[in-house]
Design a protein around this motif. Structure first.
Motif, PDB file in Angstrom:
ATOM      1  N   THR A 126      15.828  25.284  43.268  1.00 23.37           N
ATOM      2  CA  THR A 126      16.966  24.696  43.888  1.00 23.37           C
ATOM      3  C   THR A 126      17.826  26.195  43.777  1.00 23.37           C
ATOM      4  N   VAL A 132      23.870  19.679  40.855  1.00 23.86           N
ATOM      5  CA  VAL A 132      22.792  19.110  40.234  1.00 23.86           C
ATOM      6  C   VAL A 132      23.196  18.110  39.164  1.00 23.86           C
ATOM      7  N   GLY A 146      18.323  17.405  41.755  1.00 24.71           N
ATOM      8  CA  GLY A 146      19.229  17.321  42.923  1.00 24.71           C
ATOM      9  C   GLY A 146      19.853  16.327  43.236  1.00 24.71           C
TER      10      GLY A 146
END
Length: 147
Positions: A126, A132, A146
């Motif tokens: 990510t 998150v 995520g």
């Protein structure tokens, strides 16, 4: 020695009880407190009734013997609801929290800052700055997903 027993009076028991309770402050272990309480109770009883020294010694022995099961019952009571269930488990308190990645997650590892602490996180790759959610805590390592 016999004179000492004959002169046992209310004040002697009260002072002896307070002395034993005071010793508990110097050497905590909860044992002296109960003996002090027993002596104090004998002093209180001696205010109401003036028994001779034999019943006073017997009362002290009875109160002291009764204090042991009382103490065990009090000590074994289940504690109430813990006001801070995450004490010494700080990472567990973070599960479910949403935070922003400080460094990107590359090859499954990244870094996030939560309050004043930097945490190592694991999860899918990510980019930095992404939001998150912490889904699992394992010691000092957090697993994120995520949003």
């Amino acid at each position: 020695m016999a004179d000492m027993f004959i002169t046992l009076g209310t004040w002697n028991w009260l002072i002896f009880g307070l002395l034993l309770m005071g010793l508990e402050l110097l050497a905590p272990g909860v044992f002296m407190f109960w003996l002090g309480l027993a002596a104090f109770l004998v002093g209180v009883v001696s205010f109401v009734v003036t028994p001779s020294w034999q019943p006073q010694i017997l009362l002290f022995a009875l109160f002291a013997a009764a204090a042991v099961p009382l103490w065990r019952r009090i000590a074994r009571q289940k504690p109430g609801v813990n006001p801070n269930p995450f004490l010494n488990k700080r990472s567990d308190a973070l599960v479910g929290r949403i935070c922003t990645l400080e460094k990107p997650i590359v090859d499954g590892e990244g870094i996030v800052r939560i309050d004043d602490t930097v945490w190592r996180v694991a999860g899918p790759d990510t980019p930095a700055g992404s939001k998150v959610r912490i889904v699992q805590a394992d010691g000092a390592s957090l697993t994120v997903a995520g949003i």
